[in-house]
Design a protein around this motif. Structure first.
Motif, mmCIF file in Angstrom:
data_model
loop_
_atom_site.group_PDB
_atom_site.id
_atom_site.type_symbol
_atom_site.label_atom_id
_atom_site.label_comp_id
_atom_site.label_asym_id
_atom_site.label_seq_id
_atom_site.Cartn_x
_atom_site.Cartn_y
_atom_site.Cartn_z
ATOM 1 N N PRO A 1 0.801 -1.246 0.000
ATOM 2 C CA PRO A 1 0.000 0.000 0.000
ATOM 3 C C PRO A 1 0.822 1.279 0.000
ATOM 4 O O PRO A 1 0.536 2.203 -0.757
ATOM 5 N N ARG A 2 1.840 1.331 0.846
ATOM 6 C CA ARG A 2 2.612 2.567 0.941
ATOM 7 C C ARG A 2 3.339 2.871 -0.368
ATOM 8 O O ARG A 2 3.308 4.011 -0.864
ATOM 9 N N GLU A 3 3.985 1.853 -0.942
ATOM 10 C CA GLU A 3 4.709 2.034 -2.189
ATOM 11 C C GLU A 3 3.749 2.363 -3.340
ATOM 12 O O GLU A 3 4.043 3.180 -4.213
ATOM 13 N N LYS A 4 2.583 1.709 -3.320
ATOM 14 C CA LYS A 4 1.584 1.955 -4.364
ATOM 15 C C LYS A 4 1.088 3.395 -4.293
ATOM 16 O O LYS A 4 0.907 4.061 -5.306
ATOM 17 N N LEU A 5 0.866 3.895 -3.064
ATOM 18 C CA LEU A 5 0.411 5.279 -2.894
ATOM 19 C C LEU A 5 1.453 6.260 -3.410
ATOM 20 O O LEU A 5 1.115 7.223 -4.117
ATOM 21 N N ALA B 1 -5.115 -0.236 5.679
ATOM 22 C CA ALA B 1 -3.874 -0.912 6.062
ATOM 23 C C ALA B 1 -2.774 0.090 6.391
ATOM 24 O O ALA B 1 -1.991 -0.108 7.332
ATOM 25 N N ILE B 2 -2.708 1.179 5.632
ATOM 26 C CA ILE B 2 -1.713 2.212 5.925
ATOM 27 C C ILE B 2 -1.990 2.833 7.281
ATOM 28 O O ILE B 2 -1.070 3.123 8.065
ATOM 29 N N PHE B 3 -3.266 3.026 7.589
ATOM 30 C CA PHE B 3 -3.635 3.593 8.894
ATOM 31 C C PHE B 3 -3.307 2.623 10.029
ATOM 32 O O PHE B 3 -2.732 3.012 11.050
ATOM 33 N N LEU B 4 -3.644 1.335 9.867
ATOM 34 C CA LEU B 4 -3.427 0.346 10.939
ATOM 35 C C LEU B 4 -1.949 0.018 11.125
ATOM 36 O O LEU B 4 -1.509 -0.301 12.228
ATOM 37 N N ARG B 5 -1.194 -0.001 10.022
ATOM 38 C CA ARG B 5 0.255 -0.222 10.012
ATOM 39 C C ARG B 5 0.665 -1.671 10.233
ATOM 40 O O ARG B 5 1.582 -2.162 9.585
ATOM 41 N N THR B 6 0.061 -2.377 11.159
ATOM 42 C CA THR B 6 0.472 -3.754 11.452
ATOM 43 C C THR B 6 -0.738 -4.679 11.507
ATOM 44 O O THR B 6 -1.846 -4.256 11.837
#
Length: 224
Positions: free
Chosen positions: A12-16, A31-36
Motif C-alpha cells: 500500500p505505501r509504495e503503491k500510494l 492498512a496504511i492507517f493500521l500499520r500492522t
C-alpha cells in the motif's frame, strides 16, 4: 501470507507513493492507517476482514468506541487516532470553503456538508453564514430533531444571521433515512426562511439536502 512475500508494487505505501492515494482500495488505505496486522494475518488481510465485518469503510469510521475496540487488531489508541484523522478531514474541508467563494466551491461545500451531516442519526439543520463576497463567516448546527424531522424557527436563523452580520446564507440538513429527495415540508420551510431573511436583506443562496450517497441542491433544481 506476510507482506514481505508481496511484490513491492503491491504494498500500500509504495503503491500510494507511485500511483497516488486514489489508486488504493479501501482495504489498502485502512492498512496504511493500521500499520500492522495480527498473528497469522497481515495488515492488508486484517483491513479487508474489518471492512467486510463492519460492512463498509464508512461504517467502520462511524462506529462507536465500544464497537470499534472490541475487534481484534483495534483498540482505544487506534480509535483515538481515527477520530483525530476524521476531525482533521472535516477541518480541511471547512478551510477549503472558508478561503473562497462558497458558490464557486460548490463541490467542496457539498463534501463538507456531507462530512458534517451524513452520519448523524437524527435530523440536523445546518447554516453557513456568508459575507457579501459569499465567503463563509461562520457555520453551525442550529436545530436538531428526531430520526425524521427537526423543528426550524426562522426567527432564530434571522437572529444568528444578524449577529454574524451575514449578507447571505446557505442552508443544509440531512435525511437520516438516506434518501436525499426534498419533501414538501423542506420546500415550505425554505420559502419561509427566504421570506424572513429577505425582510432584513439577507439572501438564501441554496439549500442542500444530504442523503446516503447524494446531495440535492435547491438552486440546481431551480427552487431558489
Amino acid at each position: 501470507m506476510g507482506l514481505k512475500s508481496l511484490p513491492p508494487e503491491s504494498l500500500p505505501r509504495e503503491k500510494l507513493l507511485k500511483q497516488g492515494s486514489s489508486a488504493l482500495t479501501d482495504a489498502e488505505l485502512l492498512a496504511i492507517f493500521l500499520r500492522t496486522g495480527i498473528k497469522g494475518t497481515n495488515v492488508i488481510q486484517l483491513s479487508d476482514s474489518l471492512i467486510k465485518r463492519f460492512g463498509s469503510l464508512r461504517a467502520l469510521f462511524s462506529s462507536s468506541a465500544e464497537d470499534f475496540c472490541q475487534h481484534k487488531g483495534l483498540g482505544v489508541a487506534k480509535y483515538v487516532q481515527l477520530q483525530a484523522v476524521l476531525e482533521m478531514s472535516k477541518r480541511y474541508l471547512s478551510e477549503q470553503i472558508e478561503r473562497g467563494d462558497a458558490l464557486q466551491s460548490a463541490e467542496h461545500t457539498k463534501h463538507y456538508l456531507t462530512s458534517m451531516l451524513r452520519d448523524r442519526q437524527r435530523e440536523a439543520f445546518y447554516v453557513l453564514f456568508l459575507d457579501n463576497q459569499h465567503r463563509v463567516i461562520a457555520d453551525e448546527v442550529m436545530f436538531e430533531g428526531t430520526i425524521n424531522a427537526a423543528s426550524v424557527y426562522p426567527r432564530e436563523v434571522v437572529k444568528r444571521a444578524l449577529a454574524h452580520n451575514a449578507a447571505a446564507v446557505i442552508l443544509a440538513h440531512n435525511h437520516p433515512s438516506g434518501i436525499a429527495e426534498p419533501s414538501q415540508a423542506d420546500r415550505r420551510i425554505t420559502r419561509r426562511l427566504s421570506d424572513a431573511l429577505g425582510l432584513v436583506d439577507i439572501r438564501v443562496l441554496d439549500h442542500f439536502v444530504v442523503g446516503e450517497g447524494e446531495v440535492v441542491s435547491f438552486a440546481e433544481r431551480g427552487w431558489i
